[in-house]
Enzyme design. Structure first.
Site, PDB file in Angstrom:
ATOM      1  N   GLY A 145       0.886  -1.057  -0.242  1.00  0.00           N
ATOM      2  CA  GLY A 145       0.065   0.005   0.277  1.00  0.00           C
ATOM      3  C   GLY A 145       0.826   1.111   0.037  1.00  0.00           C
ATOM      4  O   GLY A 145       0.320   2.132  -0.575  1.00  0.00           O
ATOM      5  N   GLU A 205       3.433   3.715   6.544  1.00  0.00           N
ATOM      6  CA  GLU A 205       2.751   3.450   5.591  1.00  0.00           C
ATOM      7  C   GLU A 205       1.254   3.986   5.380  1.00  0.00           C
ATOM      8  O   GLU A 205       1.220   5.091   5.238  1.00  0.00           O
ATOM      9  CB  GLU A 205       1.843   2.737   7.596  1.00  0.00           C
ATOM     10  CG  GLU A 205       0.004   2.118   7.907  1.00  0.00           C
ATOM     11  CD  GLU A 205      -0.223   0.459   6.825  1.00  0.00           C
ATOM     12  OE1 GLU A 205       0.127   0.735   6.135  1.00  0.00           O
ATOM     13  OE2 GLU A 205      -0.510   0.313   7.551  1.00  0.00           O
ATOM     14  N   ASP A 206       0.098   3.492   4.580  1.00  0.00           N
ATOM     15  CA  ASP A 206      -0.468   4.025   3.444  1.00  0.00           C
ATOM     16  C   ASP A 206      -1.930   4.756   4.251  1.00  0.00           C
ATOM     17  O   ASP A 206      -2.105   5.302   4.267  1.00  0.00           O
ATOM     18  CB  ASP A 206      -1.025   2.801   2.526  1.00  0.00           C
ATOM     19  CG  ASP A 206      -1.435   1.197   2.231  1.00  0.00           C
ATOM     20  OD1 ASP A 206      -1.425   1.038   4.025  1.00  0.00           O
ATOM     21  OD2 ASP A 206      -2.709   0.579   2.124  1.00  0.00           O
ATOM     22  N   ASP A 216      -6.213   2.201   9.990  1.00  0.00           N
ATOM     23  CA  ASP A 216      -7.752   1.736  10.319  1.00  0.00           C
ATOM     24  C   ASP A 216      -7.507   1.320  11.638  1.00  0.00           C
ATOM     25  O   ASP A 216      -8.021   1.696  12.434  1.00  0.00           O
ATOM     26  CB  ASP A 216      -8.335   0.031   9.159  1.00  0.00           C
ATOM     27  CG  ASP A 216      -9.637   0.183   9.228  1.00  0.00           C
ATOM     28  OD1 ASP A 216     -10.065   0.669   9.865  1.00  0.00           O
ATOM     29  OD2 ASP A 216     -10.333  -0.723   7.972  1.00  0.00           O
ATOM     30  N   LYS A 243      -7.533   6.753  10.012  1.00  0.00           N
ATOM     31  CA  LYS A 243      -9.057   6.852   9.633  1.00  0.00           C
ATOM     32  C   LYS A 243      -9.624   7.272  11.431  1.00  0.00           C
ATOM     33  O   LYS A 243     -10.565   7.784  11.685  1.00  0.00           O
ATOM     34  CB  LYS A 243      -9.604   5.542   9.785  1.00  0.00           C
ATOM     35  CG  LYS A 243      -9.264   5.486   7.991  1.00  0.00           C
ATOM     36  CD  LYS A 243     -10.646   3.988   7.681  1.00  0.00           C
ATOM     37  CE  LYS A 243     -10.564   4.142   6.177  1.00  0.00           C
ATOM     38  NZ  LYS A 243     -11.253   2.684   6.266  1.00  0.00           N
ATOM     39  N   ASP A 253      -5.802  -0.426  -2.394  1.00  0.00           N
ATOM     40  CA  ASP A 253      -6.314  -1.107  -3.240  1.00  0.00           C
ATOM     41  C   ASP A 253      -7.206  -1.383  -2.774  1.00  0.00           C
ATOM     42  O   ASP A 253      -8.259  -1.480  -1.482  1.00  0.00           O
ATOM     43  CB  ASP A 253      -5.271  -2.507  -3.308  1.00  0.00           C
ATOM     44  CG  ASP A 253      -5.508  -3.295  -2.422  1.00  0.00           C
ATOM     45  OD1 ASP A 253      -5.099  -3.040  -1.405  1.00  0.00           O
ATOM     46  OD2 ASP A 253      -6.018  -4.414  -2.584  1.00  0.00           O
ATOM     47  N   ARG A 301      -4.952   0.564  -7.474  1.00  0.00           N
ATOM     48  CA  ARG A 301      -3.302   0.837  -6.726  1.00  0.00           C
ATOM     49  C   ARG A 301      -2.803   2.223  -7.613  1.00  0.00           C
ATOM     50  O   ARG A 301      -2.188   3.102  -7.062  1.00  0.00           O
ATOM     51  CB  ARG A 301      -3.029   0.416  -6.564  1.00  0.00           C
ATOM     52  CG  ARG A 301      -2.914  -0.811  -5.516  1.00  0.00           C
ATOM     53  CD  ARG A 301      -1.451  -1.885  -4.993  1.00  0.00           C
ATOM     54  NE  ARG A 301      -2.390  -2.834  -4.159  1.00  0.00           N
ATOM     55  CZ  ARG A 301      -2.120  -3.117  -3.324  1.00  0.00           C
ATOM     56  NH1 ARG A 301      -1.607  -2.449  -2.455  1.00  0.00           N
ATOM     57  NH2 ARG A 301      -1.982  -4.178  -2.669  1.00  0.00           N
TER      58      ARG A 301
HETATM   59  P1  IMP Z   1      -5.459  -2.208  10.237  1.00  0.00           P
HETATM   60  O1  IMP Z   1      -4.390  -3.373  10.844  1.00  0.00           O
HETATM   61  O2  IMP Z   1      -6.819  -2.219  10.561  1.00  0.00           O
HETATM   62  O3  IMP Z   1      -5.493  -0.225  10.656  1.00  0.00           O
HETATM   63  O4  IMP Z   1      -4.784  -2.012   8.181  1.00  0.00           O
HETATM   64  C1  IMP Z   1      -4.710  -1.084   7.946  1.00  0.00           C
HETATM   65  C2  IMP Z   1      -4.399  -1.815   6.776  1.00  0.00           C
HETATM   66  O5  IMP Z   1      -5.665  -2.241   5.836  1.00  0.00           O
HETATM   67  C3  IMP Z   1      -3.796  -1.078   5.929  1.00  0.00           C
HETATM   68  O6  IMP Z   1      -2.482  -0.402   5.619  1.00  0.00           O
HETATM   69  C4  IMP Z   1      -4.213  -0.863   4.246  1.00  0.00           C
HETATM   70  O7  IMP Z   1      -3.760  -2.139   3.260  1.00  0.00           O
HETATM   71  C5  IMP Z   1      -5.504  -1.409   4.909  1.00  0.00           C
HETATM   72  N1  IMP Z   1      -6.741  -0.761   4.368  1.00  0.00           N
HETATM   73  C6  IMP Z   1      -7.139  -0.081   5.651  1.00  0.00           C
HETATM   74  N2  IMP Z   1      -8.372   0.733   4.902  1.00  0.00           N
HETATM   75  C7  IMP Z   1      -8.139   1.054   4.162  1.00  0.00           C
HETATM   76  C8  IMP Z   1      -8.939   1.697   3.066  1.00  0.00           C
HETATM   77  O8  IMP Z   1      -9.873   2.194   3.103  1.00  0.00           O
HETATM   78  N3  IMP Z   1      -8.953   1.445   1.647  1.00  0.00           N
HETATM   79  C9  IMP Z   1      -7.568   0.501   0.993  1.00  0.00           C
HETATM   80  N4  IMP Z   1      -6.785  -0.230   2.666  1.00  0.00           N
HETATM   81  C10 IMP Z   1      -6.995  -0.274   3.728  1.00  0.00           C
HETATM   82 MG    MG Z   2      -1.092  -1.167   3.600  1.00  0.00          MG
END
Ligand code: IMP
Ligand code: MG
Length: 183
Positions: free
Chosen positions: A53, A108-109, A112, A140, A168, A174
């Protein structure tokens, strides 16, 4: 930059809206680069991109950091093809690079749930870096599970599923130069 259902990159999918356009993103990435440049006065800086990402963000960002640095990558898979975090973070590639004694900036992209970062930061911290910080393009702010601060944030993100500029949906979109939510 305009984006519509007519964009041939969208595979016929419709966008709900463009959230950040390419001009916006470029300006914000320049600011982040300046912030990061100012934050690291000396020592080895290793910018660690979390694949896939962050690949576009990282390549733009490092060109705006005006000091010596090295680049390496990590792969952590957490999502599969869905749009909901599984919380099941797998580390697919571990960088060979020595982290001990270096300033590590994990890029990191999007943050979440924060589960991905919790797991990775725990692993990286155990390798005794001189410092360890997070730079996320999007945040977020629903990451009540996140045990670490995000020192550098590009944008507060809306609570929608976003694609483009590296992000993605099931590996598509992407390569969009803007960030959008899908209908
Ligand atoms: P977390 O572990 O829940 O914080 O997830 C983080 C990862 O989930 C990111 O690095 C993204 O790859 C993916 N992700 C979370 N939200 C989104 C979104 O809105 N669009 C695309 N990928 C997301
Ligand atoms: Mg990611």
């Amino acid at each position: 930059m305009s984006a519509s259902t007519a964009d041939p990159r969208l595979e016929g999918r419709a966008l709900k809206r463009v959230v950040f356009d390419a001009v916006d993103i470029a300006a914000r990435v320049r600011e982040l680069g300046a912030e990061i440049t100012a934050a690291y006065p000396d020592g080895d800086l290793l910018v660690l991109g979390l694949l896939k990402g962050s690949f576009i963000f990282l390549s733009d960002l490092v060109r705006q950091i005006n000091r010596p640095l090295h680049v390496d990558f990590l792969v952590a898979a957490s999502y599969g093809d869905g749009t909901v975090s599984s919380g099941n973070v797998r580390l697919v590639y571990d960088p060979e690079t020595l982290l001990e004694g270096k300033h590590i900036l994990l890029v990191e992209d999007i943050v979440d749930t924060g589960r991905t970062l919790n797991r990775l930061m725990d692993l990286l911290k155990a390798r005794n870096p001189r410092s360890l910080e997070i730079c996320a393009l999007l945040h977020k702010h629903i990451a009540d599970e996140l045990r670490y601060d995000v020192k550098f944030t590009g944008y507060d993100a809306p609570h929608e599923f976003l694609v483009g500029y590296g992000l993605d949906h099931a590996e598509s979109f992407r390569h969009l130069p803007y960030i959008a939510s899908l209908l």
